[in-house]
Design a protein around this motif. Structure first.
Motif, PDB file in Angstrom:
ATOM      1  N   ASP A   1     -26.133 -15.136  -8.712  1.00 53.87           N
ATOM      2  CA  ASP A   1     -26.381 -13.905  -9.458  1.00 53.87           C
ATOM      3  C   ASP A   1     -25.511 -13.760 -10.711  1.00 53.87           C
ATOM      4  N   PHE A   2     -24.671 -14.739 -10.988  1.00 50.95           N
ATOM      5  CA  PHE A   2     -23.834 -14.690 -12.188  1.00 50.95           C
ATOM      6  C   PHE A   2     -24.717 -14.897 -13.421  1.00 50.95           C
ATOM      7  N   PRO A   3     -24.267 -14.410 -14.559  1.00 50.17           N
ATOM      8  CA  PRO A   3     -25.034 -14.608 -15.796  1.00 50.17           C
ATOM      9  C   PRO A   3     -25.207 -16.093 -16.120  1.00 50.17           C
ATOM     10  N   ASN A   4     -26.299 -16.406 -16.740  1.00 48.42           N
ATOM     11  CA  ASN A   4     -26.620 -17.789 -17.092  1.00 48.42           C
ATOM     12  C   ASN A   4     -25.552 -18.431 -17.981  1.00 48.42           C
ATOM     13  N   GLU A   5     -24.905 -17.633 -18.808  1.00 41.39           N
ATOM     14  CA  GLU A   5     -23.886 -18.204 -19.703  1.00 41.39           C
ATOM     15  C   GLU A   5     -22.665 -18.728 -18.934  1.00 41.39           C
ATOM     16  N   GLU A   6     -22.537 -18.377 -17.668  1.00 41.42           N
ATOM     17  CA  GLU A   6     -21.437 -18.879 -16.833  1.00 41.42           C
ATOM     18  C   GLU A   6     -21.803 -20.170 -16.100  1.00 41.42           C
ATOM     19  N   ARG A   7     -23.003 -20.669 -16.325  1.00 51.01           N
ATOM     20  CA  ARG A   7     -23.500 -21.840 -15.587  1.00 51.01           C
ATOM     21  C   ARG A   7     -22.552 -23.033 -15.677  1.00 51.01           C
ATOM     22  N   PHE A   8     -22.032 -23.313 -16.867  1.00 47.86           N
ATOM     23  CA  PHE A   8     -21.162 -24.479 -17.045  1.00 47.86           C
ATOM     24  C   PHE A   8     -19.683 -24.117 -17.004  1.00 47.86           C
ATOM     25  N   ASN A   9     -19.398 -22.869 -16.700  1.00 44.70           N
ATOM     26  CA  ASN A   9     -18.011 -22.427 -16.670  1.00 44.70           C
ATOM     27  C   ASN A   9     -17.658 -21.952 -15.257  1.00 44.70           C
ATOM     28  N   LEU A  10     -17.710 -20.654 -15.038  1.00 43.67           N
ATOM     29  CA  LEU A  10     -17.240 -20.090 -13.775  1.00 43.67           C
ATOM     30  C   LEU A  10     -18.090 -20.518 -12.578  1.00 43.67           C
ATOM     31  N   ILE A  11     -19.391 -20.562 -12.736  1.00 45.18           N
ATOM     32  CA  ILE A  11     -20.254 -20.979 -11.619  1.00 45.18           C
ATOM     33  C   ILE A  11     -19.903 -22.396 -11.187  1.00 45.18           C
ATOM     34  N   SER A  12     -19.858 -23.283 -12.136  1.00 42.78           N
ATOM     35  CA  SER A  12     -19.551 -24.676 -11.835  1.00 42.78           C
ATOM     36  C   SER A  12     -18.161 -24.822 -11.218  1.00 42.78           C
ATOM     37  N   GLN A  13     -17.191 -24.131 -11.775  1.00 46.61           N
ATOM     38  CA  GLN A  13     -15.811 -24.217 -11.289  1.00 46.61           C
ATOM     39  C   GLN A  13     -15.696 -23.711  -9.854  1.00 46.61           C
ATOM     40  N   MET A  14     -16.307 -22.563  -9.570  1.00 48.56           N
ATOM     41  CA  MET A  14     -16.233 -21.994  -8.221  1.00 48.56           C
ATOM     42  C   MET A  14     -16.919 -22.892  -7.207  1.00 48.56           C
ATOM     43  N   ARG A  15     -18.074 -23.391  -7.564  1.00 49.99           N
ATOM     44  CA  ARG A  15     -18.810 -24.243  -6.629  1.00 49.99           C
ATOM     45  C   ARG A  15     -18.082 -25.555  -6.365  1.00 49.99           C
ATOM     46  N   ARG A  16     -17.522 -26.152  -7.411  1.00 48.09           N
ATOM     47  CA  ARG A  16     -16.785 -27.411  -7.222  1.00 48.09           C
ATOM     48  C   ARG A  16     -15.538 -27.191  -6.373  1.00 48.09           C
ATOM     49  N   ALA A  17     -14.848 -26.077  -6.605  1.00 57.11           N
ATOM     50  CA  ALA A  17     -13.651 -25.781  -5.813  1.00 57.11           C
ATOM     51  C   ALA A  17     -14.018 -25.542  -4.352  1.00 57.11           C
TER      52      ALA A  17
ATOM     53  N   GLU B   1      -7.938 -21.816  -5.851  1.00 54.75           N
ATOM     54  CA  GLU B   1      -8.784 -21.834  -7.042  1.00 54.75           C
ATOM     55  C   GLU B   1     -10.007 -20.932  -6.857  1.00 54.75           C
ATOM     56  N   VAL B   2     -10.622 -21.000  -5.684  1.00 52.81           N
ATOM     57  CA  VAL B   2     -11.773 -20.141  -5.384  1.00 52.81           C
ATOM     58  C   VAL B   2     -11.367 -18.670  -5.470  1.00 52.81           C
ATOM     59  N   VAL B   3     -10.234 -18.339  -4.855  1.00 47.53           N
ATOM     60  CA  VAL B   3      -9.775 -16.944  -4.853  1.00 47.53           C
ATOM     61  C   VAL B   3      -9.480 -16.459  -6.272  1.00 47.53           C
ATOM     62  N   SER B   4      -8.840 -17.287  -7.053  1.00 52.00           N
ATOM     63  CA  SER B   4      -8.565 -16.913  -8.439  1.00 52.00           C
ATOM     64  C   SER B   4      -9.868 -16.676  -9.197  1.00 52.00           C
ATOM     65  N   ALA B   5     -10.845 -17.501  -8.960  1.00 52.15           N
ATOM     66  CA  ALA B   5     -12.161 -17.330  -9.595  1.00 52.15           C
ATOM     67  C   ALA B   5     -12.842 -16.048  -9.107  1.00 52.15           C
ATOM     68  N   LEU B   6     -12.617 -15.678  -7.853  1.00 53.60           N
ATOM     69  CA  LEU B   6     -13.159 -14.411  -7.342  1.00 53.60           C
ATOM     70  C   LEU B   6     -12.576 -13.230  -8.123  1.00 53.60           C
ATOM     71  N   PHE B   7     -11.273 -13.303  -8.406  1.00 57.05           N
ATOM     72  CA  PHE B   7     -10.649 -12.247  -9.213  1.00 57.05           C
ATOM     73  C   PHE B   7     -11.297 -12.171 -10.593  1.00 57.05           C
ATOM     74  N   ILE B   8     -11.539 -13.313 -11.196  1.00 59.10           N
ATOM     75  CA  ILE B   8     -12.186 -13.338 -12.512  1.00 59.10           C
ATOM     76  C   ILE B   8     -13.586 -12.731 -12.423  1.00 59.10           C
ATOM     77  N   ALA B   9     -14.336 -13.141 -11.418  1.00 57.34           N
ATOM     78  CA  ALA B   9     -15.705 -12.631 -11.245  1.00 57.34           C
ATOM     79  C   ALA B   9     -15.714 -11.122 -11.042  1.00 57.34           C
ATOM     80  N   ARG B  10     -14.748 -10.629 -10.284  1.00 53.27           N
ATOM     81  CA  ARG B  10     -14.669  -9.180 -10.066  1.00 53.27           C
ATOM     82  C   ARG B  10     -14.329  -8.458 -11.368  1.00 53.27           C
ATOM     83  N   ARG B  11     -13.380  -8.998 -12.106  1.00 53.63           N
ATOM     84  CA  ARG B  11     -12.972  -8.367 -13.373  1.00 53.63           C
ATOM     85  C   ARG B  11     -14.095  -8.358 -14.393  1.00 53.63           C
TER      86      ARG B  11
END
Length: 105
Positions: free
Chosen positions: A27-43, A76-86
């Protein structure tokens, strides 16, 4: 079960977290596809993958090293969760639930 790691509760919980992260990031915005989405999934992938790989170790020291990699990936996942929430990508309830699941793992 053919592989030792399949019996490990920690690996099973890592797989559960992996699935949650995959669903959340859909459900994240498409512009996060190569950034936050990819990072969270890889972590999240890395948590389960390192537990599995470490389970084949012949020494406790090597196994601990892989578990430490998994812990770093959880952080790393938890830190990304904070970013996603913010950024407003996830609701507080989703953040808290996933945070708790990560902490337990």
């Amino acid at each position: 079960m053919a592989f030792k790691f399949e019996k490990l509760i920690v690996w099973q919980k890592a797989m559960d977290l992996n699935e949650v992260i995959f669903v959340i990031t859909k459900d994240f915005p498409n512009e996060e596809r190569f950034n936050l989405i990819s990072q969270m999934r890889r972590a999240a992938d890395s948590v389960a993958l390192n537990i599995a790989e470490g389970s084949t170790s012949q020494s406790n020291l090597e196994y601990k090293r892989f578990l430490n990699y998994s812990i770093r990936s959880i952080v790393e996942v938890v830190s990304a969760l904070f970013i996603a929430r913010r950024r407003g990508y996830i609701l507080e309830e989703v953040f808290q639930s996933t945070y708790t699941q990560s902490e337990e793992l």
